[in-house]
Design a protein around this motif. Structure first.
Motif, PDB file in Angstrom:
ATOM      1  N   VAL A  44      -9.574 -39.259 -38.190  1.00  0.00           N
ATOM      2  CA  VAL A  44      -9.150 -40.266 -37.212  1.00  0.00           C
ATOM      3  C   VAL A  44      -9.631 -41.656 -37.652  1.00  0.00           C
ATOM      4  O   VAL A  44      -9.929 -42.508 -36.837  1.00  0.00           O
ATOM      5  N   SER A  45      -9.700 -41.874 -38.977  1.00  0.00           N
ATOM      6  CA  SER A  45     -10.117 -43.185 -39.469  1.00  0.00           C
ATOM      7  C   SER A  45      -9.096 -44.239 -39.072  1.00  0.00           C
ATOM      8  O   SER A  45      -7.902 -43.970 -38.933  1.00  0.00           O
ATOM      9  N   SER A  46      -9.576 -45.479 -38.884  1.00  0.00           N
ATOM     10  CA  SER A  46      -8.739 -46.543 -38.354  1.00  0.00           C
ATOM     11  C   SER A  46      -7.699 -47.045 -39.342  1.00  0.00           C
ATOM     12  O   SER A  46      -6.877 -47.897 -39.000  1.00  0.00           O
ATOM     13  N   LEU A  50      -2.477 -46.042 -34.381  1.00  0.00           N
ATOM     14  CA  LEU A  50      -2.527 -45.165 -33.213  1.00  0.00           C
ATOM     15  C   LEU A  50      -1.264 -44.305 -33.139  1.00  0.00           C
ATOM     16  O   LEU A  50      -1.328 -43.122 -32.780  1.00  0.00           O
ATOM     17  N   GLN A  53      -1.714 -41.549 -35.565  1.00  0.00           N
ATOM     18  CA  GLN A  53      -2.689 -40.597 -35.036  1.00  0.00           C
ATOM     19  C   GLN A  53      -2.043 -39.694 -33.984  1.00  0.00           C
ATOM     20  O   GLN A  53      -2.320 -38.498 -33.921  1.00  0.00           O
ATOM     21  N   GLU A  87     -12.724 -33.961 -34.820  1.00  0.00           N
ATOM     22  CA  GLU A  87     -12.234 -35.219 -35.369  1.00  0.00           C
ATOM     23  C   GLU A  87     -13.373 -35.949 -36.066  1.00  0.00           C
ATOM     24  O   GLU A  87     -14.513 -35.936 -35.596  1.00  0.00           O
ATOM     25  N   ALA A  89     -14.452 -39.449 -38.926  1.00  0.00           N
ATOM     26  CA  ALA A  89     -14.082 -40.708 -39.599  1.00  0.00           C
ATOM     27  C   ALA A  89     -15.229 -41.077 -40.538  1.00  0.00           C
ATOM     28  O   ALA A  89     -15.448 -40.418 -41.540  1.00  0.00           O
ATOM     29  N   ALA A 123      -9.995 -43.575 -32.626  1.00  0.00           N
ATOM     30  CA  ALA A 123     -10.084 -43.906 -34.043  1.00  0.00           C
ATOM     31  C   ALA A 123     -11.390 -44.643 -34.337  1.00  0.00           C
ATOM     32  O   ALA A 123     -11.904 -45.397 -33.514  1.00  0.00           O
TER      33      ALA A 123
END
Length: 270
Positions: A44-46, A50, A53, A87, A89, A123
């Motif tokens: 869920v890395s930025s 969105l 995701q 999840e 990141a 995220a």
């Protein structure tokens, strides 16, 4: 303390993941028996939007609602799997969205999908594949079931760029009997992790050389947002059935023996 060839053990991995550890004992009569213990470790890395995701999350929800998945589970010797949804990141972000759940019927699978569909998507910055794997190992160390196989299904949209090097972590997990399968996501605009200039197949090759491992490990890559749902369902069906295959993208071309330095993020294959 049980130590593997890499000089570590699941207790160490679980502590690194910030999770208490209780030993896994094959065939432990105190735990229900399942065909598979599966951790879905989802990036869920930025660097993913969105909208992307959400398409990814919806792909997992749709897969668990699909009748093929329930049929695959029912075809096993024990007719059930244990699954958890994690999840991850950066190094400090590993979040258990759904804890261990035993799925042994279409109704169980639908309940899992419905629960997942209600959870918010959060995220975070960074892509620590090693951190995600360590957190998944902690979950396996505390599984509520005893499985014939243990698998981490890890997705990601870039190479490991934070936290410990991914290679040694992968080796520690596979030496304990865990299989790691990969779902690399190479969307056209994803340039933040610095790999697209190496070619469309770079991330799939990185996962193959640096991330996956263990019995019958495989990679299924995604380079089109529209492919998420089908790719995720196909990957889950292969994992549940335990089929010995190494699927690739349809557009895959055999490379000329590239070499990766898995300790460096974004290393160019030679």
């Amino acid at each position: 303390m049980r130590r593997g060839p890499a000089g570590s053990c699941l207790l160490t991995l679980a502590l690194l993941a910030g999770s208490p550890c209780s030993p896994i004992v094959a065939g432990d009569l105190r735990k229900p028996g399942v065909d598979l213990e599966l951790v879905l470790a989802v990036d869920v890395s930025s660097s993913m939007s969105l909208a992307e995701q959400k398409v990814q999350r919806d792909g997992y929800v749709s897969a668990f609602r699909h009748p093929d998945l329930a049929r695959a589970i029912g075809s096993g010797a024990r007719g059930a799997i244990a699954v958890s949804y994690l999840e991850w990141a950066g190094p400090g972000h590993q979040h258990v969205v759904l804890p261990w759940t035993i799925v042994g019927s279409a109704e169980d699978a639908k309940r899992f999908a419905d629960a997942l569909a209600t959870k918010p998507i959060m995220a975070e910055a960074g892509t620590s594949i090693s951190g995600g794997l360590l957190a998944a190992a902690g979950l396996l160390a505390n599984s509520l079931a005893s499985g014939e196989r243990r698998v981490i299904d890890i997705s990601g949209d870039g190479p490991n760029n934070a936290g410990p090097p991914v290679g040694p972590v992968r080796d520690m997990l596979t030496s304990s009997g865990i299989t790691i399968n990969g779902l690399p996501v190479s969307l056209a605009h994803s340039v933040s992790n610095g790999f697209q200039s190496f070619g469309r197949q770079y991330l799939s090759l990185y996962y193959e050389h640096c991330v996956i491992g263990g019995p019958d490990a495989f990679v299924i890559g995604i380079d089109d947002l529209a492919l998420f749902e089908v790719a995720i369902r196909r990957k889950l069906l292969l994992e549940i059935a335990g089929l010995p295959t190494r699927p690739r993208l349809v557009s895959y071309a055999q490379p000329s023996a590239p070499t990766f330095d898995c300790s460096m993020p974004g290393t160019i294959p030679r």
